[in-house]
Design a protein around this motif. Sequence first.
Motif, PDB file in Angstrom:
ATOM      1  N   TYR A 197       0.888  -1.332  -0.012  1.00  0.00           N
ATOM      2  CA  TYR A 197       0.033   0.086   0.023  1.00  0.00           C
ATOM      3  C   TYR A 197       0.799   1.223  -0.091  1.00  0.00           C
ATOM      4  CZ  TYR A 197      -3.765   3.073   1.253  1.00  0.00           C
ATOM      5  OH  TYR A 197      -4.620   4.114   1.451  1.00  0.00           O
ATOM      6  N   LYS A 198       0.893   1.852  -1.134  1.00  0.00           N
ATOM      7  CA  LYS A 198       1.719   3.096  -1.188  1.00  0.00           C
ATOM      8  C   LYS A 198       0.831   4.305  -0.328  1.00  0.00           C
ATOM      9  CE  LYS A 198       4.735   6.292  -3.593  1.00  0.00           C
ATOM     10  NZ  LYS A 198       5.480   6.717  -4.944  1.00  0.00           N
ATOM     11  N   HIS A 199       1.142   5.069   0.764  1.00  0.00           N
ATOM     12  CA  HIS A 199       0.442   5.843   1.441  1.00  0.00           C
ATOM     13  C   HIS A 199       0.948   7.419   1.106  1.00  0.00           C
ATOM     14  CE1 HIS A 199      -2.116   7.134   4.566  1.00  0.00           C
ATOM     15  NE2 HIS A 199      -0.859   7.238   5.484  1.00  0.00           N
ATOM     16  N   THR A 200      -0.009   8.191   1.596  1.00  0.00           N
ATOM     17  CA  THR A 200       0.250   9.632   1.249  1.00  0.00           C
ATOM     18  C   THR A 200       1.439   9.982   1.905  1.00  0.00           C
ATOM     19  OG1 THR A 200      -1.175  10.103   2.919  1.00  0.00           O
ATOM     20  CG2 THR A 200      -2.224   9.955   0.827  1.00  0.00           C
ATOM     21  N   ASP A 201       2.077   9.704   2.820  1.00  0.00           N
ATOM     22  CA  ASP A 201       3.227   9.929   3.443  1.00  0.00           C
ATOM     23  C   ASP A 201       4.646   9.435   2.739  1.00  0.00           C
ATOM     24  OD1 ASP A 201       3.681   7.154   6.264  1.00  0.00           O
ATOM     25  OD2 ASP A 201       3.455   7.185   3.907  1.00  0.00           O
ATOM     26  N   GLY A 202       4.368   8.856   1.514  1.00  0.00           N
ATOM     27  CA  GLY A 202       5.245   8.693   0.831  1.00  0.00           C
ATOM     28  C   GLY A 202       6.127   7.148   0.955  1.00  0.00           C
ATOM     29  N   TYR A 203       5.436   6.589   2.114  1.00  0.00           N
ATOM     30  CA  TYR A 203       6.057   5.202   2.160  1.00  0.00           C
ATOM     31  C   TYR A 203       5.126   4.117   1.824  1.00  0.00           C
ATOM     32  CZ  TYR A 203       9.134   6.886   5.931  1.00  0.00           C
ATOM     33  OH  TYR A 203      10.396   7.185   6.618  1.00  0.00           O
ATOM     34  N   TYR A 204       5.986   2.930   1.362  1.00  0.00           N
ATOM     35  CA  TYR A 204       5.387   1.776   0.943  1.00  0.00           C
ATOM     36  C   TYR A 204       5.007   0.940   2.006  1.00  0.00           C
ATOM     37  CZ  TYR A 204       6.533   2.894  -4.071  1.00  0.00           C
ATOM     38  OH  TYR A 204       6.766   3.417  -5.183  1.00  0.00           O
ATOM     39  N   TYR A 205       3.831   0.559   2.470  1.00  0.00           N
ATOM     40  CA  TYR A 205       3.538  -0.462   3.590  1.00  0.00           C
ATOM     41  C   TYR A 205       3.320  -1.977   3.142  1.00  0.00           C
ATOM     42  CZ  TYR A 205       3.861   3.726   6.252  1.00  0.00           C
ATOM     43  OH  TYR A 205       4.015   5.034   7.061  1.00  0.00           O
ATOM     44  N   MET A 206       3.902  -2.827   3.535  1.00  0.00           N
ATOM     45  CA  MET A 206       3.894  -4.193   2.944  1.00  0.00           C
ATOM     46  C   MET A 206       3.291  -5.188   4.088  1.00  0.00           C
ATOM     47  SD  MET A 206       6.771  -6.565   1.364  1.00  0.00           S
ATOM     48  CE  MET A 206       6.958  -8.157   1.735  1.00  0.00           C
ATOM     49  N   THR A 207       2.472  -5.911   3.835  1.00  0.00           N
ATOM     50  CA  THR A 207       2.158  -7.210   4.440  1.00  0.00           C
ATOM     51  C   THR A 207       2.352  -8.349   3.566  1.00  0.00           C
ATOM     52  OG1 THR A 207       0.984  -8.123   6.260  1.00  0.00           O
ATOM     53  CG2 THR A 207      -0.076  -7.114   4.416  1.00  0.00           C
ATOM     54  N   ALA A 208       2.480  -9.660   4.293  1.00  0.00           N
ATOM     55  CA  ALA A 208       2.404 -10.991   3.467  1.00  0.00           C
ATOM     56  C   ALA A 208       2.134 -12.258   4.274  1.00  0.00           C
ATOM     57  CB  ALA A 208       3.636 -11.064   2.339  1.00  0.00           C
ATOM     58  N   ILE A 248      -3.543  -4.873   3.507  1.00  0.00           N
ATOM     59  CA  ILE A 248      -3.341  -3.553   4.715  1.00  0.00           C
ATOM     60  C   ILE A 248      -4.161  -2.294   3.739  1.00  0.00           C
ATOM     61  CG2 ILE A 248      -1.148  -3.102   3.517  1.00  0.00           C
ATOM     62  CD1 ILE A 248      -0.232  -1.953   6.517  1.00  0.00           C
ATOM     63  N   GLN A 249      -4.709  -1.741   4.432  1.00  0.00           N
ATOM     64  CA  GLN A 249      -5.666  -0.605   3.950  1.00  0.00           C
ATOM     65  C   GLN A 249      -5.661   0.471   4.894  1.00  0.00           C
ATOM     66  OE1 GLN A 249      -6.911  -0.193   0.789  1.00  0.00           O
ATOM     67  NE2 GLN A 249      -6.103  -2.280   0.092  1.00  0.00           N
ATOM     68  N   ALA A 260      -9.374  -8.472   0.022  1.00  0.00           N
ATOM     69  CA  ALA A 260      -8.943  -7.349  -0.607  1.00  0.00           C
ATOM     70  C   ALA A 260     -10.127  -6.232  -0.604  1.00  0.00           C
ATOM     71  CB  ALA A 260      -8.367  -7.510  -2.134  1.00  0.00           C
ATOM     72  N   SER A 261      -9.697  -4.974  -0.007  1.00  0.00           N
ATOM     73  CA  SER A 261     -10.546  -4.068   0.085  1.00  0.00           C
ATOM     74  C   SER A 261     -10.188  -2.912  -0.947  1.00  0.00           C
ATOM     75  CB  SER A 261     -10.851  -3.376   1.702  1.00  0.00           C
ATOM     76  OG  SER A 261     -11.311  -2.331   1.553  1.00  0.00           O
ATOM     77  N   PHE A 262     -11.294  -2.366  -1.608  1.00  0.00           N
ATOM     78  CA  PHE A 262     -10.963  -1.176  -2.257  1.00  0.00           C
ATOM     79  C   PHE A 262     -12.104  -0.047  -2.617  1.00  0.00           C
ATOM     80  CE2 PHE A 262     -13.087  -2.566  -6.305  1.00  0.00           C
ATOM     81  CZ  PHE A 262     -13.372  -3.836  -5.798  1.00  0.00           C
TER      82      PHE A 262
END
Length: 482
Positions: A51-62, A107-108, A164-166
């Motif tokens: 999930y690429k967030h507005t804070d510029g970070y990629y957040y990853m789970t798996a 992750i959302q 998966a949520s969108f």
Amino acid sequence: MSSILTRARRRAVAALAVALTAAALVPAPAGAQFIDVPNPLVQQRADTAIYKHTDGYYYMTASVPDYKRVEVRRSQTLAGLGAATPVTAFTAPSSGDLSGWIWAPDIQYVDGAWYLYFSASPSSARFAQRLYWMRNTSANPTTGTWSAPQRMTTGWESFQLDPASFTVNGTRYFSWAQDSPSTNYNSHMYLARMTSPTTIDTASAIEIARPTHSWEMEGVAGVVEGPSPLVKNGKVFIAYSASATDSRYKMGLLSASASANLLDPASWTKKSTPVFQSANGVYGPGHGSFTVAEDGVTDMLIFHARDYENPEPDALTDPNRHTRAQQLYWSDTGDPFFGQPIAPGTGQPGIRGQYSDKCVDDYDWNTANGALVRLYTCNDYAVQKWEFSYVGGYYRIKNLHAAKCLDNLNGSTALNADVGLWTCNGGVNQDWSILDRGNGWFSLRNRASGLCLDNYEWNTADGARLSMYTCNGVGAQLWRRG
Ligand code: AHR
């Protein structure tokens, strides 16, 4: 006669000049970048959600190899995710409903809080998977506290997984895979509206896919799982994964108009052939997500796969489904084009011909305007690296070494006309559309000529000429990134 031809040619040249001028007004792509991602990106992480967030970070789970925890990591670059420190959000207890396997978290960030959605089972029945959610109100989900897992109820009890949520047009949806009482298949795929970040409107739930093709039934009764949503070009795409989670795992694609009633099964179309499958030493690609590169515009496909064909001792226990990332393209029909998995270790892929197995090359490292491009044995040099910048329907393809664009020199419409490099100028002779030719092969059609990049006279020698010819889908016009 010559005067008539001259007049006609003048008119043609004038018309082309107008077209080139008009096209030159087309703004350069809003950012673009040479995609250079070290694949595999993250070792032993499957079903990866980024999930690429507005804070510029990629957040990853798996999913993790022992399926005993949910973790989150973050990085400011995709390439940095491999070395990023994972932080545990939940650990399976020694007993109870979540003591078995934890699978495929999503992750959302919704309404000011982070959510993890995943499936879990009791150790007494590890396939009795059920869906859960957790919440963290910290700005950075690798810090703070996650709430205890709570059930997501889907409306009926059976094997359920891969949440998966969108959102589309302000409505939040939830997609997942679940065993249907109506068939003997392992899973069908469902979609429902959400009434809150933690609640499915079960009355709205519809089936959007079930196994119907043989490539969805390899090694299993029938699997469609791992929904991966992507909203773009006025359409909603849901990539999914099918068949056994070994080398037979493949990705399929569902699509609907973003303006349609997404909760009407008739709105959804399933592509009859896989969009992504084993190739180039990459086996069982699937179950990922979509994000954008650091430029914020280049679409990226995230998926997992193994580097070998036969998992041991079985497809679930074998821990080596590694996370990978590569550019996702858009074909001339406005549909996503997945291409083929890029071989491990290929950071910046070339443009490789099917017939020649050689790569499009800035021959002799020539940086002059008009430099011809040729075929050459694929290598890892800058002369064979190309940046594909999407400008809506077309790509501008820039050579890393010359920093100049693949160009239909003189905007010719003649068969076997030259292709070379020229200063990137937004002209229609530098616009190339991707034609999906099946099995991950594509052709490049030039906007000015309507002709396709062609391995002239099927010559496979180093230095062989590249030209344009009537688009015919033959091996001399089939390319892949890699
Ligand atoms: O990786 C665990 C499970 O295996 C995932 O939930 C599913 O997509 C895959 O088949």
